[in-house]
Design a protein around this motif. Structure first.
Motif, PDB file in Angstrom:
ATOM      1  N   PRO A1220     -22.314 -43.909  71.811  1.00 54.35           N
ATOM      2  CA  PRO A1220     -23.047 -45.141  72.137  1.00 54.35           C
ATOM      3  C   PRO A1220     -22.104 -46.187  72.726  1.00 54.35           C
ATOM      4  N   ARG A1221     -22.669 -47.096  73.523  1.00 58.36           N
ATOM      5  CA  ARG A1221     -21.856 -48.148  74.134  1.00 58.36           C
ATOM      6  C   ARG A1221     -21.429 -49.143  73.061  1.00 58.36           C
ATOM      7  N   TRP A1222     -20.391 -49.898  73.381  1.00 57.23           N
ATOM      8  CA  TRP A1222     -19.889 -50.832  72.352  1.00 57.23           C
ATOM      9  C   TRP A1222     -20.941 -51.863  71.973  1.00 57.23           C
ATOM     10  N   SER A1223     -21.768 -52.271  72.958  1.00 55.83           N
ATOM     11  CA  SER A1223     -22.752 -53.319  72.623  1.00 55.83           C
ATOM     12  C   SER A1223     -23.758 -52.790  71.598  1.00 55.83           C
ATOM     13  N   THR A1224     -24.081 -51.484  71.698  1.00 55.66           N
ATOM     14  CA  THR A1224     -25.004 -50.900  70.719  1.00 55.66           C
ATOM     15  C   THR A1224     -24.338 -50.848  69.347  1.00 55.66           C
ATOM     16  N   ARG A1225     -23.063 -50.547  69.350  1.00 52.28           N
ATOM     17  CA  ARG A1225     -22.366 -50.475  68.057  1.00 52.28           C
ATOM     18  C   ARG A1225     -22.279 -51.862  67.425  1.00 52.28           C
ATOM     19  N   VAL A1226     -22.075 -52.872  68.278  1.00 47.25           N
ATOM     20  CA  VAL A1226     -22.047 -54.246  67.738  1.00 47.25           C
ATOM     21  C   VAL A1226     -23.401 -54.567  67.109  1.00 47.25           C
ATOM     22  N   PHE A1227     -24.469 -54.166  67.798  1.00 42.88           N
ATOM     23  CA  PHE A1227     -25.804 -54.440  67.262  1.00 42.88           C
ATOM     24  C   PHE A1227     -25.992 -53.718  65.932  1.00 42.88           C
ATOM     25  N   ALA A1228     -25.506 -52.475  65.848  1.00 41.57           N
ATOM     26  CA  ALA A1228     -25.644 -51.722  64.592  1.00 41.57           C
ATOM     27  C   ALA A1228     -24.901 -52.445  63.463  1.00 41.57           C
ATOM     28  N   ALA A1229     -23.715 -52.977  63.796  1.00 41.35           N
ATOM     29  CA  ALA A1229     -22.957 -53.694  62.760  1.00 41.35           C
ATOM     30  C   ALA A1229     -23.711 -54.948  62.321  1.00 41.35           C
ATOM     31  N   GLU A1230     -24.338 -55.643  63.291  1.00 45.20           N
ATOM     32  CA  GLU A1230     -25.129 -56.829  62.917  1.00 45.20           C
ATOM     33  C   GLU A1230     -26.303 -56.421  62.031  1.00 45.20           C
ATOM     34  N   CYS A1231     -26.887 -55.252  62.353  1.00 43.48           N
ATOM     35  CA  CYS A1231     -28.006 -54.765  61.533  1.00 43.48           C
ATOM     36  C   CYS A1231     -27.569 -54.557  60.091  1.00 43.48           C
ATOM     37  N   VAL A1232     -26.368 -54.004  59.901  1.00 43.72           N
ATOM     38  CA  VAL A1232     -25.907 -53.771  58.524  1.00 43.72           C
ATOM     39  C   VAL A1232     -25.847 -55.106  57.776  1.00 43.72           C
ATOM     40  N   CYS A1233     -25.346 -56.135  58.464  1.00 43.76           N
ATOM     41  CA  CYS A1233     -25.270 -57.453  57.799  1.00 43.76           C
ATOM     42  C   CYS A1233     -26.672 -57.946  57.436  1.00 43.76           C
ATOM     43  N   LYS A1234     -27.638 -57.710  58.350  1.00 46.57           N
ATOM     44  CA  LYS A1234     -29.010 -58.144  58.060  1.00 46.57           C
ATOM     45  C   LYS A1234     -29.576 -57.358  56.884  1.00 46.57           C
ATOM     46  N   ILE A1235     -29.248 -56.055  56.816  1.00 47.30           N
ATOM     47  CA  ILE A1235     -29.754 -55.224  55.707  1.00 47.30           C
ATOM     48  C   ILE A1235     -29.239 -55.797  54.389  1.00 47.30           C
ATOM     49  N   ILE A1236     -27.961 -56.181  54.379  1.00 43.65           N
ATOM     50  CA  ILE A1236     -27.403 -56.715  53.126  1.00 43.65           C
ATOM     51  C   ILE A1236     -28.162 -57.976  52.724  1.00 43.65           C
ATOM     52  N   SER A1237     -28.455 -58.838  53.702  1.00 38.06           N
ATOM     53  CA  SER A1237     -29.141 -60.085  53.313  1.00 38.06           C
ATOM     54  C   SER A1237     -30.578 -59.802  52.896  1.00 38.06           C
ATOM     55  N   GLN A1238     -31.206 -58.775  53.501  1.00 35.87           N
ATOM     56  CA  GLN A1238     -32.562 -58.409  53.059  1.00 35.87           C
ATOM     57  C   GLN A1238     -32.524 -57.935  51.605  1.00 35.87           C
ATOM     58  N   CYS A1239     -31.526 -57.104  51.291  1.00 34.83           N
ATOM     59  CA  CYS A1239     -31.427 -56.599  49.910  1.00 34.83           C
ATOM     60  C   CYS A1239     -31.167 -57.734  48.934  1.00 34.83           C
ATOM     61  N   GLU A1240     -30.443 -58.732  49.424  1.00 36.12           N
ATOM     62  CA  GLU A1240     -30.142 -59.865  48.538  1.00 36.12           C
ATOM     63  C   GLU A1240     -31.444 -60.566  48.135  1.00 36.12           C
ATOM     64  N   ASN A1241     -32.367 -60.684  49.103  1.00 37.33           N
ATOM     65  CA  ASN A1241     -33.638 -61.338  48.775  1.00 37.33           C
ATOM     66  C   ASN A1241     -34.527 -60.430  47.932  1.00 37.33           C
ATOM     67  N   ALA A1242     -34.219 -59.106  47.957  1.00 41.53           N
ATOM     68  CA  ALA A1242     -35.156 -58.166  47.330  1.00 41.53           C
ATOM     69  C   ALA A1242     -34.945 -58.023  45.825  1.00 41.53           C
ATOM     70  N   GLY A1243     -33.782 -58.362  45.335  1.00 44.75           N
ATOM     71  CA  GLY A1243     -33.640 -58.245  43.880  1.00 44.75           C
ATOM     72  C   GLY A1243     -32.213 -57.957  43.483  1.00 44.75           C
ATOM     73  N   SER A1244     -31.925 -58.186  42.194  1.00 44.90           N
ATOM     74  CA  SER A1244     -30.532 -58.113  41.735  1.00 44.90           C
ATOM     75  C   SER A1244     -30.046 -56.680  41.592  1.00 44.90           C
ATOM     76  N   ALA A1245     -30.996 -55.722  41.479  1.00 44.14           N
ATOM     77  CA  ALA A1245     -30.558 -54.340  41.236  1.00 44.14           C
ATOM     78  C   ALA A1245     -29.689 -53.829  42.383  1.00 44.14           C
ATOM     79  N   HIS A1246     -29.863 -54.419  43.568  1.00 39.82           N
ATOM     80  CA  HIS A1246     -29.068 -53.962  44.714  1.00 39.82           C
ATOM     81  C   HIS A1246     -27.595 -54.297  44.528  1.00 39.82           C
ATOM     82  N   PHE A1247     -27.305 -55.240  43.631  1.00 38.15           N
ATOM     83  CA  PHE A1247     -25.910 -55.634  43.431  1.00 38.15           C
ATOM     84  C   PHE A1247     -25.490 -55.439  41.975  1.00 38.15           C
ATOM     85  N   ASP A1248     -26.114 -54.470  41.322  1.00 39.74           N
ATOM     86  CA  ASP A1248     -25.749 -54.230  39.918  1.00 39.74           C
ATOM     87  C   ASP A1248     -25.797 -52.732  39.704  1.00 39.74           C
ATOM     88  N   ILE A1249     -24.610 -52.117  39.618  1.00 36.89           N
ATOM     89  CA  ILE A1249     -24.592 -50.651  39.682  1.00 36.89           C
ATOM     90  C   ILE A1249     -25.226 -50.019  38.448  1.00 36.89           C
TER      91      ILE A1249
END
Length: 2047
Positions: A1220-1249
């Motif tokens: 994939p082109r670098w711009s797509t990889r940058v977008f994928a990395a941004e997506c990971v950050c968004k996923i983390i923030s979505q999980c943060e809103n979804a509940g504490s179990a995502h951050f409690d092993i």
């Protein structure tokens, strides 16, 4: 329509309908049937089959329309394939019969066509089941084709395609016949037939071997012929056929045995030669070189060349990326050869050459740029570079053969030029696309890319030099680190080779291009570069006249450099402005006289130089005006003006000069005109109003000279037509993937399009789109464009009479010309008039009198009936503008009437189309159609025109116009909606598919109708539902249309419907349609698909995703797009598309779609999303060096569970996403950050092993983020160590988020450790490369943030492990200390500011955390010893990490503190208002330079807050003790103690006293904070505000600053006001709490100050009497407080603000208003309670800073507020807890009542009165609540009374009436049913009974003691049931014990005698003890204990009593004996915890 929903046709209903409704009804039924048949049981179908077949075949005779016949055929085929096939032969026979029929009448045609279509679908579906019947059928169909008209030929071709598809290899016998028929159709005059034939042949070549073997040559020739005179669709279809066949020929493995022997092997060379022949010679064949070909006169028609170009791309795409990688060098050599000198015909004229170059560029871009991954692209770039080197050698030898003076071998040089241009363009585009991933390519010295490109800048051909410069610009934009380096190299070469003409222009082009690149490089270039370039430019201009051989080049180069320099913006230009203005002034003659003498003197050459120079100067000024608008002050404009009149004079003289010196001046004079026009158009018109008439005269001449060569319509008009109207003119003007080459077909034959060499000045301009090369048009065209623009500006500023004169002149000039010339003049004139009307409309000007209007109207009307459709469009738009400018309803109605009359009488297509469009446009700018009359008339006429089947053009234009009218009429149109919808549907069902433009207009009509209906479509009435059904039906017809643009319309209509009536759109059908078209070859269709997806996933992402996957699983054979939805879902498919797509708008939409899908689904499909992102990012890992990965490898093996991850994805790792082109990889990395923030809103179990693992075990489908931590770290690591800088930034951002979010997650297997600890090595390895010397500053700055986050997170407790990352920060600190001299010279100075501040901010964060940890150490210390098992170990760790962390920082703190102070001082200077600019230091601050001050500002804004907080903490830790001023200074390049602030060295005192230094620092911090808090921008980050408040808290934590603020009342009041404002404007509780803490400290400072004053006064006047002491504190002797000056008033204001915001009932104005219901209690939020509590603490301290009189004036307010809070929040909580606010108000009350002011002589009486009133208020609280008693908490109120009794002087509470009421309250509480209340009551009385003053305590004892003893006696009978009751008794016992102790001697014995029997009665004997309840046992023990205490104290009474009652004695003795042992154990326990709950402890704290 519901009646149509049956398996069989409802004939009753059908027969009742009208003609048109029947067609609709049939279509609806067939549509329903198509969905129904596949899901109906076989038995049911067989039952009804006979009847169904009858009904369907009978429909054949009903002349069905195109969509109906297709559906009919599909249904028949499905019916036979699911039911029986017995009668299928009859059906086939019937169809054949219909086809054979001799009836040729138009009415019978639809029946024939339907039969043809049916045959196609039957064979397609049933195929070989139909046996050999196909030979007859095919024969019959082919026979019918001989005399069929175009519709018939079209349908027959498509049918044959279907037949071939169904039969496969079985159809071989017919192949030759079909091939023959299709051949003739491929060159048919109807374009639709050509497309159909191409599709048929494409199907045929699957089985017909001869097509790509024996017949290959003729097929290829045929395709070339087919391209001639083709349109876009034909080129698309035929190029697909040609490319596919050639690819097939190349790849097929011939089986010689089975086929004929004479098959030749086709090699790549052969294929290339075939294609090349088409490209170079067109369709005139290979061998038959016709006569004119030999003579060299014929040239290839452009459409053939464009078609062949597309075929190249299809050929390569079909063979695929890997094939291209393997054969790239051969392919490249061939493609470049197309423009080389070996084919002189292709490049014989400049326009031909430009056209061919464009085609070659397109082939390379589409293949190399579109197919190859990044690694392959790098290899391709190397190949291209090799090609450039080879060509350069050829040129070098040619040039060195002879002495440079002799004529060099011209042909070789020109031969190479076009090849070089193409190679350089592709190289530039490749590197531009690769971005920073191309770094290794440029570092590879063996390839030598930079050397190659720079050396070509000296090529003899100007276009090569320009393209080389352009290529350098691309390199600079891709790799910003090279900009400075390249600029230096090029300027050096320019200076060194000043006398070589090629070098002067070549290097100046390069420098100009690089300057243009700077604005795309955020890191910029050093400021000094501008100065260097200005000097070089001046030098070139001054030396131009010295050597005539190169004067022209030097002149051009000098001005080009100055013009390009302007692009750097105001910050750079302002320093060079005076020099530039001087040069500008000198280039033009100063007076008309000088111009005259000039004219007499020069020759052709000097004039050429002069004109070039002046054109350059004009260009430079234009560049200045457009790039540096900020510098255009009135003064500068005045200095720009003087040369303008002489420039205009020269313009008027040009024609005479041109006449006298001949043709060589043609181009220079045209360029001069163009540049002057362009400059005047951007200057304010006022500046040259004196020259208006002269300029206008020239403009009119330019516009009306009809040069027949110039057909400018294609480039002038599109910008003047409305974008909606351009849709009428077909796909050429629309955006397509082939726009780049298709453009040349638009322009006239004389020009192929723009090219850089036409205008070198465009090389530094910002270009329109992406990385495509700027394409300025030839000067002859550009001058007309410039003239029309300027005409527009001037025309709107001249007088009315002048306007009339100009318009008449224009009209005459049109009349005087004839034929094609007339059209050209007309076109120029309409463009000019249209532009001027636009200007007039924008500046709200009026056009003028009746005559002016009439002239303008005549101009427009003439154009409205022109043959050129573009001109008609422009004229219609012009008419709309005219109506807008005149804005007079009568005039507008007149215009409409003209068109009405014309349309009624005219019969020719031209006027009908023009006037119908005029009707639609007329009201466009008048805010919509307001008159129903106009509307009705329009609708009537357009209805008629749209049904004119003789001319599709008229239909298309009329329908388009109708769509505009629907849009403009809005709600007025409702009455017409129904008839219009019927009309649209009727046309959709009957217009032949070949007329795509009519269908497109119909689609637009439907779309606007849906918009007009809007949300009404949701309605349920029959009328609405009929409309809705019609809309859906229309969409269905359009979805089936073969034209892609019509399908795009259908999708956007469905999108609208889905928005307005979502329940009625079948989502699964829509999604399947979208998935099918996701990879369409039409850009507009892909855009429509993604835009629709973007909308529907906002509401139903999960459903869309499921439908897409389900669709792919169901349809095995139909669905073969390039996207792999089956495995990676729709989301993956979109990501893949994003990677391939080049259109910015489409990419943006895809990103938004994915973001919406992620937002709604990432949490549910967590693994899926993370795997997607990981696949994209992992594809980049193969790029990285092995070294950087080995750290992770070690860890993976060490950590068992991850090994599986490694092994599983190694084999199919690159499967879903290849490179994939670098711009797509940058977008994928941004997506990971968004996923983390979505999980943060979804509940504490995502951050409690622990929790996550538990829930995962319960339900394995659950998925939690914390379980994927290894992947997250891995992805962040891969991204952070990539070659692409953008990806590194995203990777570091991701790492930072991971660290912040997971830092506190404990590791369950190793208590005391956290889960992130195991990834230390990864984090270190990811950060290390970012600190390498060559890393760009922005990456390093980001890495600093991550370092500080990692260190501060506390993940790593071992110092040695932490040192790795700490060391990185230390190294950057050393770099900072090296100071300005050691800065990097690659980037702008402001980048080093960014880096320095990032380092300082990172250190600040670490220091702040270290200090906070140390503060919390004390608590941890206590806490750690409670942990039994691991206490020692944990404690050691914690102290070590906090202390250790501080030690780590401490080492550098001396340096850091100085740097921090310096940075703050810089920041303070930068925040000064602009009017103080003159006071700023001339050379800049410590970390910024004066020139880059604007760029540095944002970096300071980003980091000042944490630095401020850290500095404040450091100053407080030293307690403002000053370090030695010289210490540590030597490390810095310049001392940065704050003494350098705003003083120059001469006036600076040599040494400042420590006090002064401290004061400076104090004011620096306070000043910055107050400045910021006064007006924090609305976007100011929360962290900044909080950091600022924390800094103030830290500052006032130590005595010295407190003494400063305490002693300066004005300052304190100002601070309080600022904080008050902050509290009002910021809702965040954190900010408000922090602000209140600062308020508390300010108050504390004031208290200290007052105490200190009082103390010193007492010491001074110790001897004097106390009365004479002056009063300190506010309020002095009068008690008055002045608002604005008073600290007390400010504090009260602030506290009231907080309290009333939380408890509005406190506001007396509100109390009785309806807004606040009386007596209803509010439960505050936790934050609210904390705020109220903090405010109360402050309130209770206020009296201490008042004088006694002052305290009296504030006391009522304070009491009101405290008791108010108590009253409002004293509510019973379920658990018996005390609300925080109540606790705080009681605490505050206690603090207030015990204030010394209550006892001070001056205020005592007033206080006593007020306090009594307050007590009454508290007592009244009981009476106020009627019926609400259950809510009120009596305990709190009793406690309040107790506080009054205990804390005030006795005279307050001993007033009889008050005392009586208090005692009553206690009595009532004692009788309460609630044990908790009783219990608390006992405790309170316990304390009151012990009051030292008897006057207070005795009344209470007398009233209440008897009832207490009575209560205890009652308990003898009723033993306690539960713990609460037990506690009540225990408290009672305690109270009586205390009473006994307090009683007077004579009464004590009596009391003891009463008390002891009660206690003994609580004891149990041994037997009872065993069976007793827990409460009884506890009571027994407690009583025994009390007896043991009391017995010895009052032994005489005790003995007496024992003696008198033997039973008691026995009972006591047995209890003592029996419990001897257990008592020992229990007493220890009871001593620790005598059964009090924590709430009680809290409550008793107040007393």
């Amino acid at each position: 329509m519901e009646l149509a929903h049956n398996l069989l046709l409802n004939e009753e209903a059908y027969n009742q309908l009208g003609e048109f409704q029947k067609a609709e009804f049939i279509f609806e039924w067939l549509q329903f049937l198509e969905k129904l048949l596949p899901v109906t049981s076989r038995a049911e179908i067989r039952e009804n089959q006979k009847k169904l077949v009858e009904q369907l075949t009978s429909l054949l005779n009903n002349s069905p329309g195109p969509p109906t016949r297709r559906l009919l055929a599909k249904n028949l085929a499905v019916l036979y394939s699911t039911g029986d096939t017995f009668s299928v032969y009859q059906t086939i026979d019937k169809c054949n019969e219909l086809i054979r029929s001799k009836d040729d009448s138009p009415s019978y045609l639809p029946t024939k066509l339907a039969a043809v279509v049916c045959l196609g679908y039957l064979y397609k579906k049933l195929g070989r089941i139909l046996g050999n019947s196909f030979t007859d059928t095919v024969g019959n169909v082919l026979k019918a084709m001989k005399n069929a008209e175009s519709q018939g030929r079209y349908e027959i071709m498509l049918s044959l395609q279907n037949i071939l598809n169904g039969l496969g290899a079985a159809a071989i016998p017919c192949h030759r016949d079909i091939y023959k028929a299709a051949r003739s159709c491929l060159t048919d005059r109807s374009m639709a037939v050509r497309c159909a034939a191409a599709k048929c042949l494409l199907e045929l070549q699957n089985e017909a071997v001869f097509m790509w073997s024996t017949e290959l040559d003729s097929v290829v020739t045929l395709c070339f012929k087919s391209f001639e005179g083709s349109n876009y669709d034909v080129r698309l279809a035929v190029s697909k056929l040609l490319g596919t066949i050639l690819a097939r020929a190349l790849t097929s493995k011939q089986k010689t045995a089975s086929t004929k022997h004479n098959l030749r092997r086709v090699s790549l060379e052969d294929v290339m030669e075939l294609l090349g022949t088409g490209f170079l010679r067109g369709s005139c064949g290979f061998l038959r070189a016709s006569g004119d070909m030999l003579k060299g006169t014929s040239s290839v028609s452009r459409d053939v060349r464009v078609g062949v170009t597309q075929a190249y791309v299809v050929f390569v795409s079909t063979l695929g990326a890997q094939w291209l990688e393997r054969n790239f060098s051969a392919f490249l050599a061939h493609v470049l050869d197309l423009v080389s000198q070996s084919h002189p015909k292709a490049v014989q004229s400049a326009t031909e050459a430009i056209g061919c170059r464009r085609c070659v560029s397109f082939i390379l871009r589409a293949t190399v740029g579109g197919l190859l991954g990044e690694k392959a692209q790098i290899a391709a770039a190397k190949e291209i570079c090799q090609a450039i080197w080879k060509l350069k050698k050829v040129v070098d030898t040619a040039m060195s053969d002879g002495n440079s003076e002799t004529k060099i071998n011209a042909t070789d040089v020109t031969a190479s030029q076009h090849v070089l241009v193409c190679a350089l363009q592709e190289l530039g585009s490749l590197i531009h696309g690769l971005g920073t991933t191309a770094a290794p390519l440029l570092q590879d010295s063996s390839t030598g890319i930079l050397e190659a490109v720079i050396s070509v800048t000296l090529h003899p051909s100007v276009s090569v030099r320009l393209t080389a410069a352009w290529c350098l610009r691309c390199i600079a934009v891709a790799l910003p680190s090279y900009v400075s380096l390249l600029l230096d190299r090029c300027t050096e070469r320019l200076s060194a080779l000043k006398s070589c003409p090629e070098a002067v222009t070549g290097c100046s082009f390069a420098v100009a291009a690089l300057l243009g690149a700077v604005k795309h490089c955020p890191l910029g270039i050093p400021h000094g570069k501008g100065k260097v370039i200005m000097t070089v430019a001046e030098d070139l201009l001054c030396s131009a006249s010295q050597n005539s051989r190169i004067s022209l080049q030097r002149m051009q180069a000098g001005w080009l450099l100055i013009a390009a320099l302007m692009a750097l913006g105001p910050a750079v230009v302002q320093h060079h402005l005076p020099r530039m203005l001087l040069l500008w002034k000198c280039i033009f003659p100063s007076s008309p006289k000088d111009l005259e003498t000039e004219k007499t003197r020069g020759d052709a050459f000097t004039w050429q130089v002069t004109l070039e120079g002046r054109a350059g100067a004009l260009c430079a000024i234009k560049s200045f005006v457009s790039h540096c608008a900020g510098l255009l002050t009135d003064e500068v404009v005045q200095r720009l003006l003087p040369p303008l009149p002489s420039a205009v004079d020269l313009l008027t003289q040009l024609s005479s000069i041109y006449k006298s010196y001949g043709n060589s001046l043609k181009t220079p004079s045209t360029v001069y005109r163009q540049k002057l026009y362009e400059l005047l158009a951007v200057l304010p018109p006022k500046a040259y109003e004196g020259d208006f008439s002269a300029v206008l005269k020239e403009l009119v001449t330019d516009l009306t000279v009809a040069d027949s060569q110039i057909d400018a319509s294609a480039f002038l008009l599109p910008s003047l037509c409305h974008e909606n109207d351009l849709l009428l003119l077909g796909p050429l003007l629309q955006e397509t993937d082939h726009r780049f080459i298709e453009e040349q077909l638009l322009l006239g034959s004389s020009i192929a399009g723009g090219s850089l060499e036409y205008d070198p000045y465009s090389i530094y301009e910002k270009f329109a789109k992406g990385d495509s090369v700027p394409k300025p048009l030839p000067p002859a065209l550009s001058v007309i464009r410039a003239a029309t623009r300027l005409f527009g500006v001037i025309f709107s500023h001249i007088t009315e009479s002048h306007r009339l004169q100009v318009l008449e002149q224009l009209l005459n000039s049109i009349k005087q010309t004839k034929g094609s010339r007339q059209q050209i003049v007309q076109l120029h004139v309409v463009s000019a008039v249209s532009t001027s009307l636009k200007h007039l409309a924008n500046c709200k000007g009026s056009l003028g009198s009746e005559e002016v209007r009439r002239s303008a109207l005549m101009l427009v009307m003439g154009a409205l009936e022109s043959n050129n459709p573009l001109l008609r469009c422009a004229a219609a738009e012009c008419l709309a503008r005219l109506a807008q400018v005149v804005s007079d309803s009568a005039f507008t109605a007149g215009l409409a009437q003209v068109s009405f009359d014309k349309l009624k009488s005219a019969r020719d297509v031209v006027s009908r189309t023009g006037h119908s469009l005029a009707l639609g446009c007329l009201y466009r700018y008048l805010g919509g159609i307001g008159s129903t009359q106009h509307l009705n008339a329009c609708v009537g006429i357009l209805y008629t025109l749209s049904q004119d089947s003789t001319s599709p053009d008229v239909q298309a234009w009329a329908l388009h116009s109708l769509s505009l009218i629907v849009d403009l009429a809005g709600p007025l149109y409702h009455v017409h909606v129904e008839p219009t919808l019927s009309l649209v549907l009727m046309l959709l069902l009957s217009v032949p598919p070949a007329y795509a433009e009519v269908h497109q207009s119909l689609g637009r009509c439907l779309n606007t109708l849906i918009t007009t209906l809007g949300p009404e479509l949701q309605g349920s009435s029959t009328a609405v539902s009929a409309l809705r059904t019609s809309c859906l039906l229309g969409c269905a017809v359009m979805q089936d249309n073969p034209d892609c643009l019509v399908q795009a319309q259908a999708i956007s209509c469905l999108q609208q419907l889905h928005m307005f009536a979502p329940r009625h759109v079948n989502l699964s059908n829509l999604v399947s349609c979208l998935c099918m078209n996701l990879c369409s070859s039409y850009l507009l269709l892909r855009r429509a698909v993604v835009a629709c997806l973007r909308q529907i996933v906002q509401r139903e992402a999960a459903e869309v995703s499921e439908y897409a996957v389900a669709l792919v699983k169901e349809s095995k054979e139909d669905f073969t797009p390039d996207v792999n939805i089956r495995e990676i879902g729709l989301e993956g498919a979109l990501l893949g598309l994003l990677d391939k797509e080049l259109d910015p708008r489409l990419c943006q939409d895809i990103k938004e779609t994915l973001t919406h899908m992620l937002t709604s689904m990432a949490v549910e499909k967590l693994s899926f999303w993370l795997k997607l992102c990981k696949d994209v990012l992992a594809a980049s890992a193969d790029f990285n060096t092995v070294a950087s990965i080995d750290t992770t490898q070690e860890e993976e093996t060490a950590k068992g569970d991850d090994v599986s991850v490694l092994t599983s994805d190694s084999d199919d790792r690159f499967h879903p996403f290849r490179n994939p082109r670098w711009s797509t990889r940058v977008f994928a990395a941004e997506c990971v950050c968004k996923i983390i923030s979505q999980c943060e809103n979804a509940g504490s179990a995502h951050f409690d092993i622990t929790l996550a693992q538990e829930r995962k075990q319960r339900d394995s489908r659950d998925d939690f983020l914390v379980l994927h931590l290894a992947d997250l770290v891995r992805m962040a690591f891969m991204a952070a160590t990539d070659h692409s800088d953008q990806l590194r930034l995203s990777g570091l951002q991701m790492l930072q988020i991971v660290v912040r979010k997971f830092a506190a997650v404990p590791e369950p297997e190793f208590p005391g450790h956290v889960i992130l600890e195991q990834y230390q090595a990864n984090v270190g390895a990811a950060l290390r490369p970012a600190f390498a010397p060559e890393t760009p500053p922005d990456v390093t700055a980001k890495a600093c943030q991550v370092c500080s986050a990692w260190i501060a997170s506390g993940v790593v407790s071992d110092l040695n492990d932490l040192r790795r990352v700490h060391q990185l920060l230390v190294s950057s600190l050393l770099k900072v200390q090296a100071g300005k001299e050691a800065q990097n010279q690659q980037y702008n100075e402001s980048t080093s500011t960014m880096e320095v501040l990032a380092v300082l901010k990172a250190w600040a964060e670490v220091y702040i955390v270290a200090v906070e940890k140390q503060k919390n150490q004390g608590d941890t210390h206590k806490h750690c010893f409670k942990i039994a098992n691991s206490s020692e170990e944990t404690y050691r760790d914690v102290t070590f990490s906090a202390g250790g962390l501080l030690d780590l920082v401490q080492a550098d703190l001396g340096t850091l503190s100085k740097l921090w102070l310096a940075a703050l001082q810089d920041f303070a200077l930068l925040t000064l208002p602009p009017e103080y600019a003159s006071q700023l230091p001339a050379e800049g601050g410590t970390f910024y330079t004066a020139e880059t001050i604007e760029n540095a500002r944002p970096h300071y804004y980003n980091s000042w807050a944490l630095i401020l907080y850290a500095t404040a903490l450091w100053l407080t830790s030293t307690g403002f003790i000053v370090v030695d001023p010289d210490e540590g200074v030597t490390n810095l390049s310049r001392p940065v103690t704050p003494t350098t602030m705003c003083q120059d060295s001469s006036t600076r005192p040599l040494v400042k006293s420590p006090e002064d230094v401290n004061t400076d620092r104090f004011h620096l911090i306070l000043g910055i904070s107050v400045e910021f808090l006064c007006s924090p921008r609305s976007d100011a980050a929360m962290e900044n505000i909080i950091a600022c408040l924390h800094a103030l808290q830290a500052l006032f934590d130590v005595p010295w600053p407190r003494s400063k603020i305490g002693g300066d009342q004005e300052l304190s009041v100002e601070l309080l006001n600022v904080l008050h404002r902050l509290i009002l404007t910021r809702e965040s509780p954190d900010i408000q709490l922090a602000a209140l803490e600062v308020v508390r400290l300010i108050l504390f400072a004031a208290q200290e100050h007052v105490k200190e004053k009082r103390r010193s006064a007492e010491v001074d006047d110790g001897a004097a009497e106390k009365e004479t002491l002056p009063e300190f504190g506010e309020g002095k002797d009068t008690g008055g407080l002045v608002p604005g000056k008073s600290l007390v008033f400010a504090t009260l204001e602030l506290c009231v603000c907080i309290l009333v915001r939380q408890l509005p009932q406190l506001n007396p104005k509100l109390t009785y208003s309806p807004a606040v219901p009386p007596g209803k209690h509010l439960l505050l939020s936790e934050d609210g309670s904390r705020l109220v509590a903090a405010a109360l603490v402050i309130l209770s301290d206020v009296p201490s800073i008042c004088s006694p009189e002052g305290s009296v004036s504030v006391l009522p307010t304070i009491l009101y507020l405290i008791i108010g809070v108590l009253k409002e929040t004293a509510v019973k909580l379920h658990d018996g807890q005390l609300p925080l606010t109540v606790a705080a108000s009681l605490q505050a009350l206690k603090g207030l009542l015990s204030s010394p002011m209550a006892r001070a002589e001056k205020s005592q009486n007033a206080w006593t009165d007020l306090l009594r009133s307050a007590l009454v208020t508290v007592l009244d609280c009981w009476d106020q609540v009627d019926g609400l008693l259950q809510e009120l908490d009596e305990v709190s109120l009793l406690t309040a009374i107790t506080v009054f009794v205990m804390s005030t002087s006795p005279e307050v509470t001993t007033v009889e009436c008050l005392q009586k009421r208090c005692i009553e309250k206690f009595k009532a509480a004692l009788d309460s049913k609630d044990p908790l209340v009783q219990c608390k009551c006992y405790q309170l009385l316990h304390s009151i009974f012990q009051h030292p003053s008897k006057t207070v305590s005795y009344p209470y004892i007398h009233s209440l003691a008897p009832s207490i003893v009575g209560k205890l006696q009652e308990t003898e009978r009723a033993k306690p049931e539960n713990a609460a009751e037990l506690q009540v008794i225990q408290e009672g016992i305690k109270v009586v014990t205390a009473l006994t102790a307090a009683a007077e001697e004579q009464h004590r014995a009596h009391l003891v005698t009463c008390f002891l029997p009660i206690l003994i009665s609580f004891l149990l004997d041994e037997n009872a003890l065993v069976s007793a309840t827990i409460s009884a046992k506890s009571l027994h023990e407690f009583a025994l204990q009390t007896l043991m205490q009391i017995g010895p104290q009052y032994s005489s009474v005790f003995k007496k009593l024992m003696a008198s009652s033997p039973t008691m004695k026995a009972r006591l003795e047995s209890a003592v004996k029996g419990n001897q042992e257990s008592i020992k154990v229990k007493t220890t326990k009871h001593a620790k915890n005598p059964g009090k709950s924590s709430s009680i402890q809290l409550k008793t704290n107040f007393l």
